[in-house]
Design a protein around this motif. Sequence first.
Motif, PDB file in Angstrom:
ATOM      1  N   THR A 198       0.822  -1.217   0.000  1.00 18.37           N
ATOM      2  CA  THR A 198       0.000   0.000   0.000  1.00 18.37           C
ATOM      3  C   THR A 198       0.853   1.263   0.000  1.00 18.37           C
ATOM      4  OG1 THR A 198      -0.140  -0.126   2.425  1.00 18.37           O
ATOM      5  CG2 THR A 198      -1.976  -1.058   1.162  1.00 18.37           C
ATOM      6  N   THR A 199       2.012   1.195   0.662  1.00 17.62           N
ATOM      7  CA  THR A 199       2.823   2.387   0.849  1.00 17.62           C
ATOM      8  C   THR A 199       3.515   2.841  -0.439  1.00 17.62           C
ATOM      9  OG1 THR A 199       3.233   1.756   3.146  1.00 17.62           O
ATOM     10  CG2 THR A 199       4.701   3.390   2.193  1.00 17.62           C
ATOM     11  N   VAL A 200       4.075   1.909  -1.195  1.00 18.23           N
ATOM     12  CA  VAL A 200       4.788   2.285  -2.420  1.00 18.23           C
ATOM     13  C   VAL A 200       3.849   2.924  -3.450  1.00 18.23           C
ATOM     14  CG1 VAL A 200       6.099   1.412  -4.395  1.00 18.23           C
ATOM     15  CG2 VAL A 200       6.663   0.641  -2.085  1.00 18.23           C
ATOM     16  N   HIS A 395      -4.022 -13.674   8.146  1.00 15.13           N
ATOM     17  CA  HIS A 395      -2.762 -13.599   8.883  1.00 15.13           C
ATOM     18  C   HIS A 395      -2.701 -12.269   9.629  1.00 15.13           C
ATOM     19  CE1 HIS A 395       1.518 -13.608   9.781  1.00 15.13           C
ATOM     20  NE2 HIS A 395       1.570 -14.875   9.391  1.00 15.13           N
ATOM     21  N   PRO A 396      -2.171 -12.255  10.864  1.00 17.49           N
ATOM     22  CA  PRO A 396      -2.089 -11.003  11.628  1.00 17.49           C
ATOM     23  C   PRO A 396      -1.316  -9.901  10.919  1.00 17.49           C
ATOM     24  CG  PRO A 396      -1.722 -12.883  13.065  1.00 17.49           C
ATOM     25  CD  PRO A 396      -1.766 -13.434  11.664  1.00 17.49           C
ATOM     26  N   ILE A 397      -0.470 -10.269   9.973  1.00 13.22           N
ATOM     27  CA  ILE A 397       0.315  -9.263   9.255  1.00 13.22           C
ATOM     28  C   ILE A 397      -0.585  -8.307   8.480  1.00 13.22           C
ATOM     29  CG2 ILE A 397       0.699 -10.411   7.007  1.00 13.22           C
ATOM     30  CD1 ILE A 397       3.709  -9.716   7.412  1.00 13.22           C
ATOM     31  N   ASN A 398      -1.784  -8.790   8.109  1.00 14.48           N
ATOM     32  CA  ASN A 398      -2.751  -7.903   7.458  1.00 14.48           C
ATOM     33  C   ASN A 398      -3.265  -6.841   8.430  1.00 14.48           C
ATOM     34  OD1 ASN A 398      -3.147  -9.427   4.807  1.00 14.48           O
ATOM     35  ND2 ASN A 398      -3.662 -11.024   6.295  1.00 14.48           N
ATOM     36  N   LEU A 399      -3.435  -7.240   9.671  1.00 12.09           N
ATOM     37  CA  LEU A 399      -3.959  -6.324  10.676  1.00 12.09           C
ATOM     38  C   LEU A 399      -2.937  -5.235  10.996  1.00 12.09           C
ATOM     39  CD1 LEU A 399      -6.098  -5.445  12.696  1.00 12.09           C
ATOM     40  CD2 LEU A 399      -5.210  -7.161  14.297  1.00 12.09           C
ATOM     41  N   SER A 400      -1.666  -5.616  11.136  1.00 12.10           N
ATOM     42  CA  SER A 400      -0.642  -4.614  11.452  1.00 12.10           C
ATOM     43  C   SER A 400      -0.543  -3.578  10.335  1.00 12.10           C
ATOM     44  CB  SER A 400       0.716  -5.282  11.698  1.00 12.10           C
ATOM     45  OG  SER A 400       1.166  -5.981  10.551  1.00 12.10           O
ATOM     46  N   LEU A 449      -8.251  -0.040   2.168  1.00 11.10           N
ATOM     47  CA  LEU A 449      -9.648  -0.440   1.999  1.00 11.10           C
ATOM     48  C   LEU A 449      -9.852  -1.143   0.655  1.00 11.10           C
ATOM     49  CD1 LEU A 449     -11.628   2.677   3.331  1.00 11.10           C
ATOM     50  CD2 LEU A 449     -11.373   0.460   4.454  1.00 11.10           C
ATOM     51  N   LEU A 450      -9.240  -0.607  -0.404  1.00 14.31           N
ATOM     52  CA  LEU A 450      -9.372  -1.196  -1.739  1.00 14.31           C
ATOM     53  C   LEU A 450      -8.833  -2.618  -1.770  1.00 14.31           C
ATOM     54  CD1 LEU A 450      -9.984  -0.933  -4.779  1.00 14.31           C
ATOM     55  CD2 LEU A 450      -7.666   0.009  -5.056  1.00 14.31           C
ATOM     56  N   PHE A 451      -7.648  -2.822  -1.209  1.00 16.57           N
ATOM     57  CA  PHE A 451      -7.055  -4.159  -1.202  1.00 16.57           C
ATOM     58  C   PHE A 451      -7.852  -5.106  -0.309  1.00 16.57           C
ATOM     59  CE2 PHE A 451      -2.576  -2.406  -2.289  1.00 16.57           C
ATOM     60  CZ  PHE A 451      -2.962  -2.262  -3.607  1.00 16.57           C
ATOM     61  N   GLY A 452      -8.453  -4.549   0.742  1.00 14.97           N
ATOM     62  CA  GLY A 452      -9.275  -5.382   1.601  1.00 14.97           C
ATOM     63  C   GLY A 452     -10.506  -5.899   0.884  1.00 14.97           C
ATOM     64  N   PHE A 453     -11.142  -5.046   0.096  1.00 15.00           N
ATOM     65  CA  PHE A 453     -12.361  -5.449  -0.627  1.00 15.00           C
ATOM     66  C   PHE A 453     -12.058  -6.347  -1.824  1.00 15.00           C
ATOM     67  CE2 PHE A 453     -14.397  -1.834   1.595  1.00 15.00           C
ATOM     68  CZ  PHE A 453     -15.543  -2.484   2.025  1.00 15.00           C
ATOM     69  N   THR A 454     -10.918  -6.130  -2.468  1.00 14.34           N
ATOM     70  CA  THR A 454     -10.582  -6.945  -3.645  1.00 14.34           C
ATOM     71  C   THR A 454      -9.840  -8.226  -3.282  1.00 14.34           C
ATOM     72  OG1 THR A 454      -8.488  -5.754  -3.962  1.00 14.34           O
ATOM     73  CG2 THR A 454     -10.447  -4.897  -5.100  1.00 14.34           C
ATOM     74  N   GLY A 455      -9.247  -8.262  -2.094  1.00 10.62           N
ATOM     75  CA  GLY A 455      -8.474  -9.431  -1.694  1.00 10.62           C
ATOM     76  C   GLY A 455      -7.041  -9.394  -2.174  1.00 10.62           C
ATOM     77  N   LEU A 456      -6.669  -8.359  -2.928  1.00 12.56           N
ATOM     78  CA  LEU A 456      -5.295  -8.237  -3.414  1.00 12.56           C
ATOM     79  C   LEU A 456      -4.337  -8.002  -2.247  1.00 12.56           C
ATOM     80  CD1 LEU A 456      -5.877  -5.905  -6.511  1.00 12.56           C
ATOM     81  CD2 LEU A 456      -5.359  -8.357  -6.545  1.00 12.56           C
ATOM     82  N   THR A 457      -3.220  -8.692  -2.279  1.00 13.03           N
ATOM     83  CA  THR A 457      -2.127  -8.590  -1.286  1.00 13.03           C
ATOM     84  C   THR A 457      -2.543  -9.036   0.112  1.00 13.03           C
ATOM     85  OG1 THR A 457      -2.500  -6.291  -0.530  1.00 13.03           O
ATOM     86  CG2 THR A 457      -1.274  -6.591  -2.581  1.00 13.03           C
ATOM     87  N   ILE A 458      -3.724  -9.667   0.247  1.00 11.41           N
ATOM     88  CA  ILE A 458      -4.168 -10.151   1.560  1.00 11.41           C
ATOM     89  C   ILE A 458      -3.582 -11.540   1.803  1.00 11.41           C
ATOM     90  CG2 ILE A 458      -6.156 -10.820   2.949  1.00 11.41           C
ATOM     91  CD1 ILE A 458      -5.898  -7.816   2.537  1.00 11.41           C
ATOM     92  N   THR A 459      -2.926 -11.696   2.935  1.00 15.18           N
ATOM     93  CA  THR A 459      -2.253 -12.949   3.285  1.00 15.18           C
ATOM     94  C   THR A 459      -3.149 -13.815   4.162  1.00 15.18           C
ATOM     95  OG1 THR A 459      -0.125 -11.778   3.241  1.00 15.18           O
ATOM     96  CG2 THR A 459      -0.160 -13.942   4.275  1.00 15.18           C
TER      97      THR A 459
END
Length: 465
Positions: A198-200, A395-400, A449-459
Motif C-alpha cells: 500500500t505504501t509504495v 494472517h495477523p500481518i494484514n492487521l498490522s 480499503l481497496l485491497f481489503g475489498f478486492t483481496g489483493l495482497t491479503i495474506t
Amino acid sequence: MNDSQQSLLAIKPAQAAVIALAMIAIMGITMIAWGWVPHLSLLLVIVSLLAFGFIKGQKFADMQKRMTDGVNTGMGAIYLFSFIGLLVSALMMSGAIPTLIYYGFGVLSADVFYLSAFILSSVVGIALGSGFTTCATVGVAFLGMSAAFGANPAIVAGAVVSGALFGDKMSPLSDTTSIAASIVGVDLFDHIKNMMYTTVPAWLISAVLFWWLSNGGVTADLTDITTLKNQLVDSGLVHGYALLPFVVLVALAVLRVNAIYTISATVVAAILVTYVHSSPSLSDLGGWFFAGYTPANDLNLGEVAKIISRGGLQSMFFSQILVILALSLGGLLQGLGILPALLDGMRHLLTKASRGVAAAALTSLGINILVGEQYLSLLISGNAYLSEYKRLGLHPINLSRTIEDSGTVINPLVPWSVYGSFLTGTFAMPVIDYVPYAFFCYLCFFLTLLFGFTGLTITKLDNGR
C-alpha cells in the motif's frame, strides 16, 4: 480484567454511537463554525462526559483516575515534545537549519519545489524514524524557503507531512512501526515488507501529484532569493560545519539510539558549534531554549528574522496541553465503556475478510477522530481485532498493515490530535490548511480499503506464513 481495564459503565453499542456522533458534532461546530481552539472543544466534551458519568452514578474520583491512566499512555510523547522544542532552538542558534536553508536555495529548483520537499522529507523520515523530528527540522527549513520560491506554504506543509509520515510508517526506527508489529505478534521487517503493497503505490501517486503541482505552481523571484541568501549570511549562522548536528542526529538515529538521548546529544553538538562562531552567555542560552532562538536586534535581517526565530520549550506548551486533554478524553471514553461498546457493536458484522479489514481501518480512523491519539488507535484496534482476523483466516500481518494505514498516517489530519497539535505550533499553520495536500496520508487509507475489498495482497493463515 483488572480495575483499570474494567469499564465503569455497561454501555450499549447504539448508545455509544449516539455519544460518539454528539462528540464529533460538538468538536466540529466549536472548532470549524465558531473558530474555537481545540483545547476548549476538548474540555467541553470532557465536561459533558463527566456530567454523563455523574448522572449515571459514577464517582468523579473514578472517572478522574481513568483520565490520568489515559494521560500515562502518552507521557513519552509529551516528554519528547519538550526535547524537540530544545532541538529546534539548538539547530537555529548553531546555524544548522539556516545553513540547510541557504544551501537549499542554491540546490533546489522552483520547477520541482513541492516534489523536492516530499522526497527529502521521505528520505530524512526513513533515516530518523520520527515524523515529529522530520517536520520540526526539514519541514521548518522548507517552509522557510517557501516565500522566496513563491510557493504555497500549505502545499509545502502537505508535502513535508506526506514525506515525514512515509518515514514514520516505514522506518524500522519508528516507534509506531514497532508498536503495530508487536501488538499483533509479527516480525518487524515482515510487517514493513508487507506495508510496501500500500505504501509504495501511495508514495508514487503522491510524487506525481506534487510534481504536477510544481509545474507552473511555483514562480520564484530570484532577486528575492538572492536577498534572503545575503540576509542568511548576515545572520552569522551560515557555516558548512554548522551541519554537524544534523550528522549527529542522523547517525545516532540509524544506530537506533533512544530518541531522547539522540536529541540530547544533538543539542550538545549544536551548543558546541554555536560557540565556534559566537559567544552567547548562559543567560542567552536559557532564554533561547525557553522562548526560542531570536537573532540580535541590531541585525537587519528582514524576512530571515522570522524564519530563524523558532523553537523553545514555550513553543511546545500549546501542543503538550492539547495532548494531555486528548489523552484524558481517550481514557474517559475507555473508562466509561464507550469505546469498548463501539467495538462490540461492530464484531457481529465481521463475516468475511473485506469486512474485517474495513472494520479495523474504520476503528483506527474513528479513534483518531474521537481521541486524536495514534498510539491508542494502534493499541486498541490491534488488540480488538487480532482474534477476529484469525477467526476469518487472515494472517495477523494484514492487521498490522491496516492499523498503520488508518492509524499512524491519519493522525496528522486531525486538528486536535497529537500530530495535528504539534504541527499547528511547529508550522504556525492550522491543520485544515495542509490537509488537502497531505496526499500520502489518505491514499494509504483508501488503498488499504481497496485491497481489503478486492483481496489483493491479503495474506491468509494457511499459506505457510
